[in-house]
Design a protein around this motif. Structure first.
Motif, PDB file in Angstrom:
ATOM      1  N   PRO A 171     -26.026  -1.469 -21.319  1.00  0.00           N
ATOM      2  CA  PRO A 171     -26.939  -0.755 -20.364  1.00  0.00           C
ATOM      3  C   PRO A 171     -26.400   0.441 -19.925  1.00  0.00           C
ATOM      4  O   PRO A 171     -25.269   0.547 -19.648  1.00  0.00           O
ATOM      5  CB  PRO A 171     -27.238  -1.919 -19.377  1.00  0.00           C
ATOM      6  N   VAL A 172     -27.041   1.543 -19.981  1.00  0.00           N
ATOM      7  CA  VAL A 172     -26.940   2.769 -19.345  1.00  0.00           C
ATOM      8  C   VAL A 172     -26.197   2.701 -17.800  1.00  0.00           C
ATOM      9  O   VAL A 172     -25.517   3.344 -17.655  1.00  0.00           O
ATOM     10  CB  VAL A 172     -27.930   3.922 -19.431  1.00  0.00           C
ATOM     11  N   GLY A 173     -26.535   1.780 -17.193  1.00  0.00           N
ATOM     12  CA  GLY A 173     -26.093   1.475 -15.848  1.00  0.00           C
ATOM     13  C   GLY A 173     -24.683   1.458 -15.777  1.00  0.00           C
ATOM     14  O   GLY A 173     -23.995   1.878 -15.036  1.00  0.00           O
ATOM     15  N   GLU A 174     -24.059   0.815 -16.916  1.00  0.00           N
ATOM     16  CA  GLU A 174     -22.682   0.394 -16.987  1.00  0.00           C
ATOM     17  C   GLU A 174     -21.853   1.766 -17.137  1.00  0.00           C
ATOM     18  O   GLU A 174     -20.828   2.056 -16.407  1.00  0.00           O
ATOM     19  CB  GLU A 174     -22.415  -0.390 -17.989  1.00  0.00           C
ATOM     20  N   TYR A 175     -22.508   2.916 -17.737  1.00  0.00           N
ATOM     21  CA  TYR A 175     -21.760   3.990 -17.962  1.00  0.00           C
ATOM     22  C   TYR A 175     -21.829   4.970 -16.614  1.00  0.00           C
ATOM     23  O   TYR A 175     -20.990   5.628 -16.163  1.00  0.00           O
ATOM     24  CB  TYR A 175     -22.412   4.847 -19.058  1.00  0.00           C
ATOM     25  N   ILE A 176     -22.835   4.592 -15.928  1.00  0.00           N
ATOM     26  CA  ILE A 176     -23.114   5.337 -14.474  1.00  0.00           C
ATOM     27  C   ILE A 176     -22.160   4.811 -13.585  1.00  0.00           C
ATOM     28  O   ILE A 176     -21.226   5.628 -13.012  1.00  0.00           O
ATOM     29  CB  ILE A 176     -24.424   5.217 -14.158  1.00  0.00           C
ATOM     30  N   ALA A 177     -21.989   3.407 -13.549  1.00  0.00           N
ATOM     31  CA  ALA A 177     -20.868   2.746 -12.718  1.00  0.00           C
ATOM     32  C   ALA A 177     -19.526   3.229 -12.981  1.00  0.00           C
ATOM     33  O   ALA A 177     -18.849   3.556 -12.145  1.00  0.00           O
ATOM     34  CB  ALA A 177     -21.115   1.358 -12.703  1.00  0.00           C
TER      35      ALA A 177
ATOM     36  N   VAL B 116     -22.256  10.479 -19.216  1.00  0.00           N
ATOM     37  CA  VAL B 116     -22.180  10.630 -20.627  1.00  0.00           C
ATOM     38  C   VAL B 116     -20.897  10.487 -21.538  1.00  0.00           C
ATOM     39  O   VAL B 116     -20.943  10.179 -22.626  1.00  0.00           O
ATOM     40  CB  VAL B 116     -22.911  12.231 -21.002  1.00  0.00           C
ATOM     41  N   LEU B 117     -19.758  10.798 -20.874  1.00  0.00           N
ATOM     42  CA  LEU B 117     -18.610  10.598 -21.528  1.00  0.00           C
ATOM     43  C   LEU B 117     -18.153   9.117 -22.052  1.00  0.00           C
ATOM     44  O   LEU B 117     -17.827   8.802 -23.174  1.00  0.00           O
ATOM     45  CB  LEU B 117     -17.387  11.198 -20.468  1.00  0.00           C
TER      46      LEU B 117
ATOM     47  N   ILE C  97     -12.373   0.608 -15.912  1.00  0.00           N
ATOM     48  CA  ILE C  97     -11.943   1.784 -14.752  1.00  0.00           C
ATOM     49  C   ILE C  97     -10.496   1.455 -14.419  1.00  0.00           C
ATOM     50  O   ILE C  97      -9.712   2.541 -14.060  1.00  0.00           O
ATOM     51  CB  ILE C  97     -12.943   1.301 -13.388  1.00  0.00           C
ATOM     52  N   ALA C  98     -10.122   0.328 -14.300  1.00  0.00           N
ATOM     53  CA  ALA C  98      -8.663   0.140 -14.061  1.00  0.00           C
ATOM     54  C   ALA C  98      -7.732   0.621 -15.088  1.00  0.00           C
ATOM     55  O   ALA C  98      -6.793   1.408 -14.913  1.00  0.00           O
ATOM     56  CB  ALA C  98      -8.143  -1.505 -14.238  1.00  0.00           C
ATOM     57  N   PHE C  99      -8.179   0.686 -16.311  1.00  0.00           N
ATOM     58  CA  PHE C  99      -7.187   1.215 -17.591  1.00  0.00           C
ATOM     59  C   PHE C  99      -7.245   2.863 -17.304  1.00  0.00           C
ATOM     60  O   PHE C  99      -6.116   3.358 -17.619  1.00  0.00           O
ATOM     61  CB  PHE C  99      -7.898   0.925 -18.912  1.00  0.00           C
ATOM     62  N   VAL C 100      -8.331   3.386 -17.188  1.00  0.00           N
ATOM     63  CA  VAL C 100      -8.389   4.837 -16.785  1.00  0.00           C
ATOM     64  C   VAL C 100      -7.650   5.207 -15.760  1.00  0.00           C
ATOM     65  O   VAL C 100      -6.826   6.184 -15.672  1.00  0.00           O
ATOM     66  CB  VAL C 100      -9.799   5.519 -16.924  1.00  0.00           C
TER      67      VAL C 100
ATOM     68  N   GLY D 282     -31.413  13.989 -24.145  1.00  0.00           N
ATOM     69  CA  GLY D 282     -32.108  13.858 -22.632  1.00  0.00           C
ATOM     70  C   GLY D 282     -31.654  12.572 -22.104  1.00  0.00           C
ATOM     71  O   GLY D 282     -32.736  11.937 -21.394  1.00  0.00           O
ATOM     72  N   VAL D 283     -30.695  11.772 -22.501  1.00  0.00           N
ATOM     73  CA  VAL D 283     -30.582  10.373 -21.526  1.00  0.00           C
ATOM     74  C   VAL D 283     -30.358  10.392 -20.264  1.00  0.00           C
ATOM     75  O   VAL D 283     -29.547  11.475 -19.848  1.00  0.00           O
ATOM     76  CB  VAL D 283     -29.319   9.677 -22.425  1.00  0.00           C
ATOM     77  N   THR D 284     -30.949   9.818 -19.434  1.00  0.00           N
ATOM     78  CA  THR D 284     -31.092  10.169 -18.003  1.00  0.00           C
ATOM     79  C   THR D 284     -29.932   9.063 -17.422  1.00  0.00           C
ATOM     80  O   THR D 284     -30.022   8.070 -17.869  1.00  0.00           O
ATOM     81  CB  THR D 284     -32.265   9.630 -17.406  1.00  0.00           C
ATOM     82  N   TYR D 285     -29.122   9.633 -16.790  1.00  0.00           N
ATOM     83  CA  TYR D 285     -27.894   8.822 -16.215  1.00  0.00           C
ATOM     84  C   TYR D 285     -28.152   8.859 -14.507  1.00  0.00           C
ATOM     85  O   TYR D 285     -27.440   9.691 -13.780  1.00  0.00           O
ATOM     86  CB  TYR D 285     -26.490   9.372 -16.342  1.00  0.00           C
ATOM     87  N   ALA D 286     -29.141   8.367 -14.208  1.00  0.00           N
ATOM     88  CA  ALA D 286     -29.447   8.301 -12.657  1.00  0.00           C
ATOM     89  C   ALA D 286     -29.920   6.943 -12.252  1.00  0.00           C
ATOM     90  O   ALA D 286     -30.384   6.407 -12.960  1.00  0.00           O
ATOM     91  CB  ALA D 286     -30.435   9.324 -12.445  1.00  0.00           C
TER      92      ALA D 286
END
Length: 196
Positions: A10-16, A26-27, A142-145, A192-196
């Motif tokens: 889910p896009v929400g995972e990338y946002i988190a 987006v990265l 997140i921990a890895f980065v 135009g993928v929305t990350y909000a």
């Protein structure tokens, strides 16, 4: 437990992940496309690591030339079979105990099992359990980065060669990892993928 994961992240995972690391979501969406085609169940055995880590029993060597099947369920089955062999070999060579886990890259971010400590786990088996949920996958990435400040800064600056070097390894140029990541980011932004 891995069966409960969705087909696509889910896009929400990338946002988190982006919010936690101070980076553009987006990265991480692009990273997911490049690494796993956005599949949270993705798994890939890296044979050169397997041959280095496994004990040289006949049963373990039988996996040396076994291909990575296209079907992820089949790949998970092979991991479990390999792990059973490693457990059987552990009394003869304790280092072999976790070899099957250590030589696989898992989930949408395709982090290798031998990076379990960078993800916050002393035991690779606990890491394996964690990446079988979306929350666990997010927390591990997140921990890895975070564990590599140079990598985190590279993500924050959109420094694609530095991301590629610290995420994919020093030979990233051979497969044009930085270019693939940059191109995928552009495509996502154009779509135009929305990350909000």
């Amino acid at each position: 437990m891995i069966e409960a994961l969705p087909t696509l992240v889910p896009v929400g995972e990338y946002i988190a992940v982006g919010d936690a690391l101070g980076c553009a979501p987006v990265l991480f969406h692009a990273l997911s496309k490049v690494e796993s085609l956005e599949d949270p169940r993705a798994i890939r055995r890296e044979d050169h690591w397997w041959r280095k880590m496994r004990f040289a029993s006949r049963e373990a060597k039988a996996f040396d030339r076994k291909p990575n099947p296209k079907n992820m369920d089949d790949r998970w089955t092979i991991l479990r079979e390999m792990d059973a062999v490693c457990q059987a070999d552990a009394p003869l060579n304790l280092r072999a105990r976790n070899a099957a886990i250590l030589c696989h890259s898992l989930c949408w971010s395709q982090i290798m099992g031998f990076n379990h400590r960078s993800c916050g786990f002393d035991d690779p088996r606990n890491w394996l359990d964690a990446v079988q949920t979306l929350q666990g996958q997010r927390e591990c990435l997140i921990a890895f980065v975070t564990d590599n400040p140079v990598l985190q800064t590279a993500f924050q600056r959109r420094d694609y060669p530095a991301i590629a070097h610290h995420y994919n390894g020093p030979n990233y140029r051979a497969n044009k990892y930085d270019e693939k990541l940059r191109t995928t980011v552009r495509k996502l932004e154009t779509a135009g993928v929305t990350y909000a």
